[in-house]
Enzyme design. Sequence first.
Site, PDB file in Angstrom:
ATOM      1  N   ASN A   1       1.611 -37.323 -53.324  1.00 39.18           N
ATOM      2  CA  ASN A   1       0.569 -36.598 -54.065  1.00 39.18           C
ATOM      3  C   ASN A   1      -0.611 -37.520 -54.342  1.00 39.18           C
ATOM      4  OD1 ASN A   1       0.947 -37.899 -56.790  1.00 39.18           O
ATOM      5  ND2 ASN A   1       2.999 -37.062 -56.462  1.00 39.18           N
TER       6      ASN A   1
ATOM      7  N   ASP B   1       8.514 -33.312 -57.281  1.00 36.23           N
ATOM      8  CA  ASP B   1       9.572 -32.423 -57.770  1.00 36.23           C
ATOM      9  C   ASP B   1      10.653 -32.213 -56.715  1.00 36.23           C
ATOM     10  OD1 ASP B   1       8.403 -32.001 -60.257  1.00 36.23           O
ATOM     11  OD2 ASP B   1       7.003 -30.539 -59.402  1.00 36.23           O
TER      12      ASP B   1
ATOM     13  N   LYS C   1      11.345 -41.221 -35.909  1.00 33.33           N
ATOM     14  CA  LYS C   1      10.101 -40.465 -36.038  1.00 33.33           C
ATOM     15  C   LYS C   1      10.246 -39.087 -35.359  1.00 33.33           C
ATOM     16  CE  LYS C   1       5.231 -40.750 -34.942  1.00 33.33           C
ATOM     17  NZ  LYS C   1       4.227 -41.379 -34.090  1.00 33.33           N
TER      18      LYS C   1
ATOM     19  N   PRO D   1      15.634 -35.215 -59.629  1.00 31.61           N
ATOM     20  CA  PRO D   1      15.950 -35.149 -61.064  1.00 31.61           C
ATOM     21  C   PRO D   1      14.660 -35.198 -61.872  1.00 31.61           C
ATOM     22  CG  PRO D   1      16.487 -37.320 -60.164  1.00 31.61           C
ATOM     23  CD  PRO D   1      16.103 -36.450 -58.990  1.00 31.61           C
ATOM     24  N   ASP D   2      14.623 -34.541 -63.029  1.00 28.70           N
ATOM     25  CA  ASP D   2      13.459 -34.612 -63.914  1.00 28.70           C
ATOM     26  C   ASP D   2      13.692 -35.805 -64.850  1.00 28.70           C
ATOM     27  OD1 ASP D   2      11.555 -34.300 -66.029  1.00 28.70           O
ATOM     28  OD2 ASP D   2      11.262 -32.229 -65.357  1.00 28.70           O
TER      29      ASP D   2
ATOM     30  N   PHE E   1       3.260 -36.175 -69.553  1.00 29.73           N
ATOM     31  CA  PHE E   1       1.927 -35.802 -69.073  1.00 29.73           C
ATOM     32  C   PHE E   1       2.055 -34.542 -68.245  1.00 29.73           C
ATOM     33  CE2 PHE E   1      -1.077 -39.147 -70.147  1.00 29.73           C
ATOM     34  CZ  PHE E   1      -0.202 -40.069 -70.706  1.00 29.73           C
TER      35      PHE E   1
ATOM     36  N   LYS F   1       5.706 -26.569 -71.629  1.00 24.68           N
ATOM     37  CA  LYS F   1       6.370 -27.761 -71.070  1.00 24.68           C
ATOM     38  C   LYS F   1       6.920 -28.656 -72.167  1.00 24.68           C
ATOM     39  CE  LYS F   1       4.687 -28.549 -67.033  1.00 24.68           C
ATOM     40  NZ  LYS F   1       3.752 -28.947 -65.980  1.00 24.68           N
TER      41      LYS F   1
END
Length: 405
Positions: A210, A279, A289, A305-306, A323, A337
């Site tokens: 990300n 996530d 590859k 896992p969170d 955050f 949240k």
Amino acid sequence: MTNTGTECLLLGITGGISAYKSVELARLLVASGARVRVVMTEAATRFVTPLTFQAVTGNPVHCHLFDEEYEAAMGHIELARWADQMLIAPATADFLARMAQGLADDLLSTLYLASSVPVSVVPAMNVHMWRHAAVQQNLSVLASRGVNILGPDSGAQACGDAGPGRMLEPTDIVAALGSLNHRGMFAGNKVLVTAGPTQEAIDPVRFVGNRSSGKMGFALAEAFVREGAEVVLVSGPVALNTPPGVRRVNVQTALQMHGAVFENIKKTDIFAGCAAVADYRPELPEGQKIKKTSERLALNLVRNPDILAEVAALKDGPYTLGFAAETENLAENARAKLLAKKLNMLAANPVGDNLGFERDDNSLLVIWPGGEKQLPVQDKGALAQSLLGILEQQYQAHVGHVKGS
Ligand code: C5P
């Protein structure tokens, strides 16, 4: 609290030409809120009159060890006990030598021996005197005993020479004293911060990732250190230097971040989950590859896992700050949240449309179970500092509540 962080300051003046600058120094110290009492050596009174310091500080100036009047009003031992801190500016080569030797042949040197409070000296002398081995040796003796040596400055000197030996400017002395005395909002606290993105391998050369730059987490770690905390920073792959004083643990994937966090979570007082943890991760990364042989390629992703939710669920775990990067319904999603993950605090920021990621500035909506505060767009360093101000208040209330229950 004052700017210099001290209440009762004993300002010692010894006999150097820069004693005239100490009048302004005394004025600044009084203006910063400190109660100042001046002690002058005999030689210092040849440069500036005690009356000048009396006028600036509003207190009588002490000059003699055997002064019946002063000993009756406030004896030298009482004066030593009164002080929270001693500052000697200017400190001449002669006075530094007497301190190093432990002589007690006048009031100021006696007070130095009689008090056990922090002592700072601001050396001021000719450049050749400053460079002399005898002076340098005395300074290292004093430094090894914990005396703070502030300066000297370098530049033109009253005697016509140039080089190191000038007394620091009064404003610099006040600032140096302030940072010496600044214990910080989080002194004594252990803090664990996660930062940056995670990269989840698809094959040996590709990953799911990300846009997180890690800047907010790094700014937060830096601010915590500045405020006295002991900081471990678990970071995903980012192109940022480690802030001084931070212990950094590098990881790549969410599972590695999870491992590093739980290895270090014991005795952590505050956990700040700033990382943009993926996530999902590819269930089975390819060993080789992937070749572009088919028209379509489906990636089978499984949940990671969170980390934050798991830390928040720990029994007797740390205070948790999460955050949330949101593209819509910021306040609503953030409060949901906070509740879902059972966090103590959540800082939500808008992302998308050139907001948030990869930028040096941001805004934050900070929420906790009993309230919220909007922090306007600002540099991430300033934002981290403002966030810590809110966090400190809520953390103290939380600690008080836990102890009280
Ligand atoms: O639910 P969401 O991913 O938006 O929550 C963001 C918060 O949760 C951030 O503080 C992030 O560090 C944390 N988080 C985590 N582990 C995950 C996903 C998010 O610690 N797997």
